[in-house]
Design a protein around this motif. Structure first.
Motif, PDB file in Angstrom:
ATOM      1  N   LEU A  22       0.807  -1.223   0.000  1.00 31.16           N
ATOM      2  CA  LEU A  22       0.000   0.000   0.000  1.00 31.16           C
ATOM      3  C   LEU A  22       0.840   1.272   0.000  1.00 31.16           C
ATOM      4  O   LEU A  22       0.301   2.376  -0.120  1.00 31.16           O
ATOM      5  N   GLY A  23       2.154   1.130   0.172  1.00 30.23           N
ATOM      6  CA  GLY A  23       3.017   2.307   0.198  1.00 30.23           C
ATOM      7  C   GLY A  23       2.907   3.102   1.480  1.00 30.23           C
ATOM      8  O   GLY A  23       3.051   4.327   1.468  1.00 30.23           O
ATOM      9  N   VAL A  24       2.646   2.402   2.584  1.00 31.98           N
ATOM     10  CA  VAL A  24       2.561   3.050   3.895  1.00 31.98           C
ATOM     11  C   VAL A  24       3.507   2.318   4.844  1.00 31.98           C
ATOM     12  O   VAL A  24       4.088   1.289   4.497  1.00 31.98           O
ATOM     13  N   THR A  25       3.643   2.830   6.047  1.00 32.49           N
ATOM     14  CA  THR A  25       4.499   2.183   7.036  1.00 32.49           C
ATOM     15  C   THR A  25       3.703   1.100   7.783  1.00 32.49           C
ATOM     16  O   THR A  25       2.473   1.186   7.880  1.00 32.49           O
ATOM     17  N   PRO A  26       4.403   0.110   8.329  1.00 33.17           N
ATOM     18  CA  PRO A  26       3.702  -0.882   9.153  1.00 33.17           C
ATOM     19  C   PRO A  26       2.975  -0.231  10.335  1.00 33.17           C
ATOM     20  O   PRO A  26       1.908  -0.684  10.742  1.00 33.17           O
ATOM     21  N   GLN A  27       3.528   0.842  10.860  1.00 39.85           N
ATOM     22  CA  GLN A  27       2.878   1.546  11.963  1.00 39.85           C
ATOM     23  C   GLN A  27       1.501   2.052  11.561  1.00 39.85           C
ATOM     24  O   GLN A  27       0.572   2.054  12.373  1.00 39.85           O
ATOM     25  N   ALA A  28       1.360   2.476  10.302  1.00 36.71           N
ATOM     26  CA  ALA A  28       0.054   2.938   9.819  1.00 36.71           C
ATOM     27  C   ALA A  28      -0.956   1.793   9.851  1.00 36.71           C
ATOM     28  O   ALA A  28      -2.114   1.987  10.231  1.00 36.71           O
ATOM     29  N   ILE A  29      -0.518   0.597   9.485  1.00 39.13           N
ATOM     30  CA  ILE A  29      -1.411  -0.568   9.503  1.00 39.13           C
ATOM     31  C   ILE A  29      -1.832  -0.869  10.937  1.00 39.13           C
ATOM     32  O   ILE A  29      -3.005  -1.133  11.204  1.00 39.13           O
ATOM     33  N   TYR A  30      -0.889  -0.819  11.867  1.00 40.11           N
ATOM     34  CA  TYR A  30      -1.205  -1.102  13.270  1.00 40.11           C
ATOM     35  C   TYR A  30      -2.216  -0.106  13.839  1.00 40.11           C
ATOM     36  O   TYR A  30      -2.948  -0.433  14.771  1.00 40.11           O
ATOM     37  N   GLN A  31      -2.276   1.086  13.282  1.00 42.33           N
ATOM     38  CA  GLN A  31      -3.205   2.103  13.772  1.00 42.33           C
ATOM     39  C   GLN A  31      -4.617   1.955  13.212  1.00 42.33           C
ATOM     40  O   GLN A  31      -5.533   2.617  13.676  1.00 42.33           O
ATOM     41  N   TRP A  32      -4.793   1.096  12.195  1.00 44.01           N
ATOM     42  CA  TRP A  32      -6.129   0.895  11.647  1.00 44.01           C
ATOM     43  C   TRP A  32      -7.068   0.315  12.695  1.00 44.01           C
ATOM     44  O   TRP A  32      -6.643  -0.486  13.536  1.00 44.01           O
ATOM     45  N   PRO A  33      -8.350   0.669  12.647  1.00 39.77           N
ATOM     46  CA  PRO A  33      -9.326   0.027  13.538  1.00 39.77           C
ATOM     47  C   PRO A  33      -9.549  -1.423  13.100  1.00 39.77           C
ATOM     48  O   PRO A  33      -9.159  -1.810  11.990  1.00 39.77           O
ATOM     49  N   ASP A  34     -10.170  -2.228  13.952  1.00 36.14           N
ATOM     50  CA  ASP A  34     -10.421  -3.632  13.626  1.00 36.14           C
ATOM     51  C   ASP A  34     -11.241  -3.768  12.345  1.00 36.14           C
ATOM     52  O   ASP A  34     -10.938  -4.591  11.490  1.00 36.14           O
ATOM     53  N   LYS A  35     -12.287  -2.964  12.201  1.00 34.97           N
ATOM     54  CA  LYS A  35     -13.087  -2.947  10.967  1.00 34.97           C
ATOM     55  C   LYS A  35     -12.640  -1.741  10.172  1.00 34.97           C
ATOM     56  O   LYS A  35     -12.867  -0.602  10.569  1.00 34.97           O
ATOM     57  N   ILE A  36     -11.997  -2.005   9.031  1.00 31.94           N
ATOM     58  CA  ILE A  36     -11.418  -0.910   8.265  1.00 31.94           C
ATOM     59  C   ILE A  36     -12.477  -0.238   7.384  1.00 31.94           C
ATOM     60  O   ILE A  36     -13.506  -0.832   7.073  1.00 31.94           O
ATOM     61  N   SER A  37     -12.177   0.981   6.988  1.00 29.62           N
ATOM     62  CA  SER A  37     -13.118   1.748   6.170  1.00 29.62           C
ATOM     63  C   SER A  37     -13.212   1.144   4.771  1.00 29.62           C
ATOM     64  O   SER A  37     -12.342   0.384   4.335  1.00 29.62           O
ATOM     65  N   GLN A  38     -14.248   1.510   4.063  1.00 29.84           N
ATOM     66  CA  GLN A  38     -14.422   1.032   2.690  1.00 29.84           C
ATOM     67  C   GLN A  38     -13.268   1.497   1.811  1.00 29.84           C
ATOM     68  O   GLN A  38     -12.785   0.757   0.957  1.00 29.84           O
ATOM     69  N   GLU A  39     -12.798   2.713   2.032  1.00 32.16           N
ATOM     70  CA  GLU A  39     -11.672   3.230   1.253  1.00 32.16           C
ATOM     71  C   GLU A  39     -10.418   2.373   1.475  1.00 32.16           C
ATOM     72  O   GLU A  39      -9.711   2.021   0.526  1.00 32.16           O
ATOM     73  N   GLN A  40     -10.147   2.027   2.741  1.00 33.73           N
ATOM     74  CA  GLN A  40      -8.991   1.177   3.034  1.00 33.73           C
ATOM     75  C   GLN A  40      -9.184  -0.211   2.417  1.00 33.73           C
ATOM     76  O   GLN A  40      -8.242  -0.775   1.841  1.00 33.73           O
ATOM     77  N   ALA A  41     -10.394  -0.765   2.532  1.00 33.37           N
ATOM     78  CA  ALA A  41     -10.678  -2.083   1.963  1.00 33.37           C
ATOM     79  C   ALA A  41     -10.490  -2.068   0.448  1.00 33.37           C
ATOM     80  O   ALA A  41      -9.950  -3.025  -0.123  1.00 33.37           O
TER      81      ALA A  41
END
Length: 70
Positions: A22-41
């Motif tokens: 996705l071109g982001v840091t692993p830390q960004a992934i860890y900050q996602w909520p359990d149910k991700i937004s439609q945009e993230q999905a």
């Protein structure tokens, strides 16, 4: 379809691999909520298709990941 963070990670194997796709840091992934937004999905699904993890229009890979977790 709502996607969970763990489903997204499972498609790529690790948070680091998902972040790289996705071109982001692993830390960004860890900050996602359990149910991700439609945009993230949508971004996860697009990266999975682009990298050959699933075929376009084929949700079976995502469903199989969910069944394996259950």
């Amino acid at each position: 379809m709502k996607m969970r963070k763990q489903d997204a990670i499972s498609l790529f194997g690790t948070p680091r691999a998902l972040a790289s796709a996705l071109g982001v840091t692993p830390q960004a992934i860890y900050q996602w909520p359990d149910k991700i937004s439609q945009e993230q999905a949508d971004r996860v699904t697009g990266a999975a298709v682009r990298l050959g993890k699933v075929r376009a229009g084929d949700q079976s890979g995502i469903r199989e990941q969910k069944r394996a977790r259950a």
